[in-house]
Motif scaffolding. Structure first.
Motif, PDB file in Angstrom:
ATOM      1  N   ALA A  53       0.825  -1.208   0.000  1.00  0.00           N
ATOM      2  CA  ALA A  53       0.000   0.000   0.000  1.00  0.00           C
ATOM      3  C   ALA A  53       0.862   1.262   0.000  1.00  0.00           C
ATOM      4  CB  ALA A  53      -0.940  -0.009   1.202  1.00  0.00           C
ATOM      5  N   VAL A  54       1.903   1.279   0.812  1.00  0.00           N
ATOM      6  CA  VAL A  54       2.816   2.429   0.847  1.00  0.00           C
ATOM      7  C   VAL A  54       3.497   2.587  -0.511  1.00  0.00           C
ATOM      8  CG1 VAL A  54       4.990   3.281   1.837  1.00  0.00           C
ATOM      9  CG2 VAL A  54       3.172   2.438   3.336  1.00  0.00           C
ATOM     10  N   TYR A  55       3.909   1.484  -1.112  1.00  0.00           N
ATOM     11  CA  TYR A  55       4.522   1.537  -2.440  1.00  0.00           C
ATOM     12  C   TYR A  55       3.550   2.133  -3.454  1.00  0.00           C
ATOM     13  CZ  TYR A  55       6.659   0.094  -6.819  1.00  0.00           C
ATOM     14  OH  TYR A  55       7.196   0.090  -8.080  1.00  0.00           O
ATOM     15  N   LEU A  79       4.165   5.095  -6.642  1.00  0.00           N
ATOM     16  CA  LEU A  79       3.363   5.253  -7.852  1.00  0.00           C
ATOM     17  C   LEU A  79       2.394   6.436  -7.771  1.00  0.00           C
ATOM     18  CD1 LEU A  79       2.572   1.509  -8.661  1.00  0.00           C
ATOM     19  CD2 LEU A  79       4.418   2.941  -9.538  1.00  0.00           C
ATOM     20  N   GLY A  80       2.063   6.871  -6.563  1.00  0.00           N
ATOM     21  CA  GLY A  80       1.194   8.024  -6.376  1.00  0.00           C
ATOM     22  C   GLY A  80      -0.246   7.823  -6.832  1.00  0.00           C
ATOM     23  N   HIS A  81      -0.760   6.625  -6.682  1.00  0.00           N
ATOM     24  CA  HIS A  81      -2.113   6.329  -7.139  1.00  0.00           C
ATOM     25  C   HIS A  81      -3.051   6.066  -5.967  1.00  0.00           C
ATOM     26  CE1 HIS A  81      -0.987   6.255 -11.336  1.00  0.00           C
ATOM     27  NE2 HIS A  81       0.087   5.565 -10.990  1.00  0.00           N
ATOM     28  N   GLU A 110      -5.944   3.355  -6.929  1.00  0.00           N
ATOM     29  CA  GLU A 110      -5.412   2.000  -6.901  1.00  0.00           C
ATOM     30  C   GLU A 110      -5.208   1.523  -5.465  1.00  0.00           C
ATOM     31  OE1 GLU A 110      -1.972   2.298  -9.397  1.00  0.00           O
ATOM     32  OE2 GLU A 110      -3.148   1.880 -11.192  1.00  0.00           O
ATOM     33  N   LEU A 111      -4.852   2.429  -4.592  1.00  0.00           N
ATOM     34  CA  LEU A 111      -4.694   2.089  -3.184  1.00  0.00           C
ATOM     35  C   LEU A 111      -6.030   1.674  -2.575  1.00  0.00           C
ATOM     36  CD1 LEU A 111      -2.910   2.004  -0.641  1.00  0.00           C
ATOM     37  CD2 LEU A 111      -3.465   4.424  -0.309  1.00  0.00           C
ATOM     38  N   VAL A 112      -7.087   2.397  -2.923  1.00  0.00           N
ATOM     39  CA  VAL A 112      -8.426   2.056  -2.424  1.00  0.00           C
ATOM     40  C   VAL A 112      -8.835   0.672  -2.923  1.00  0.00           C
ATOM     41  CG1 VAL A 112     -10.877   2.682  -2.529  1.00  0.00           C
ATOM     42  CG2 VAL A 112      -9.149   4.460  -2.152  1.00  0.00           C
ATOM     43  N   ARG A 155      -0.458  -2.704 -14.986  1.00  0.00           N
ATOM     44  CA  ARG A 155      -0.844  -1.414 -15.572  1.00  0.00           C
ATOM     45  C   ARG A 155       0.340  -0.455 -15.698  1.00  0.00           C
ATOM     46  NH1 ARG A 155      -6.191   0.463 -14.697  1.00  0.00           N
ATOM     47  NH2 ARG A 155      -5.353   2.314 -13.666  1.00  0.00           N
ATOM     48  N   HIS A 156       1.404  -0.695 -14.943  1.00  0.00           N
ATOM     49  CA  HIS A 156       2.572   0.182 -14.945  1.00  0.00           C
ATOM     50  C   HIS A 156       3.802  -0.478 -15.570  1.00  0.00           C
ATOM     51  CE1 HIS A 156       0.399   3.058 -12.528  1.00  0.00           C
ATOM     52  NE2 HIS A 156       0.024   2.048 -11.780  1.00  0.00           N
ATOM     53  N   THR A 157       3.591  -1.628 -16.186  1.00  0.00           N
ATOM     54  CA  THR A 157       4.690  -2.373 -16.798  1.00  0.00           C
ATOM     55  C   THR A 157       4.413  -2.484 -18.294  1.00  0.00           C
ATOM     56  OG1 THR A 157       4.943  -3.649 -14.774  1.00  0.00           O
ATOM     57  CG2 THR A 157       5.959  -4.550 -16.742  1.00  0.00           C
ATOM     58  N   SER A 158       5.342  -2.009 -19.090  1.00  0.00           N
ATOM     59  CA  SER A 158       5.104  -2.015 -20.538  1.00  0.00           C
ATOM     60  C   SER A 158       5.851  -3.131 -21.272  1.00  0.00           C
ATOM     61  CB  SER A 158       5.485  -0.656 -21.139  1.00  0.00           C
ATOM     62  OG  SER A 158       6.834  -0.374 -20.858  1.00  0.00           O
TER      63      SER A 158
END
Length: 160
Positions: free
Chosen positions: A21-23, A28-30, A33-35, A94-97
């Protein structure tokens, strides 16, 4: 097998959830996504309690390597593993391309889920149907949560 069972225990899951959750929030600042991450994991725990209370299935009594108390169906370890590693894989995907990184992410997630569920059968504290039931319950819960997350996210983007 004791190690995989330990990794899927509520103690370890309770440590992993805040770390992830902290990560999600700090790195990532989302927030959305945390919720999703926290809601899915908490909801899975309540779903497991409800299903155990509903079915009230006794644990296996033969070939137990370790002792467990409580009801057997569905496997809480299997549900927690499927939920934690499933939602984490979804969010990191979602953050890996790069295709290779996505493949590694999926292989690790599936490996952990199968190893934790399999360890519960091997240790004699669950029937295979308990583990399968845990996977199916968590899979359904996770699919609904992700669908709602994506639907809400699309509506929010259309409003902007």
């Amino acid at each position: 097998m004791n190690g995989f069972s330990f990794i899927g225990s509520s103690r370890v899951i309770a440590i992993l959830i805040p770390i992830i959750a902290v990560y999600l929030y700090k790195v990532l600042g989302h927030r959305r996504e945390l919720v999703l991450f926290i809601g899915v994991n908490i909801g899975s725990g309540f779903l497991n309690l409800g299903l155990k209370t509903l079915f009230r299935r006794a644990r296996p009594t033969i070939h137990q390597i370790v002792q467990e108390t409580g009801f057997s169906f569905p496997s809480g370890h299997s549900m927690a593993a499927f939920t934690l590693y499933g939602v984490t894989a979804f969010l990191l995907w979602r953050h890996t391309s790069h295709a290779i990184n996505r493949m590694i992410l999926i292989i690790i997630s599936i490996g952990m889920i199968i190893a934790i569920g399999g360890s519960r059968i091997y240790l004699g504290v669950h029937y295979p149907s308990d583990v399968l039931g845990g996977y199916l319950a968590s899979g359904f819960w996770l699919a609904v949560a992700i669908w709602l997350f994506q639907r809400f996210g699309q509506q929010k983007q259309q409003i902007k």
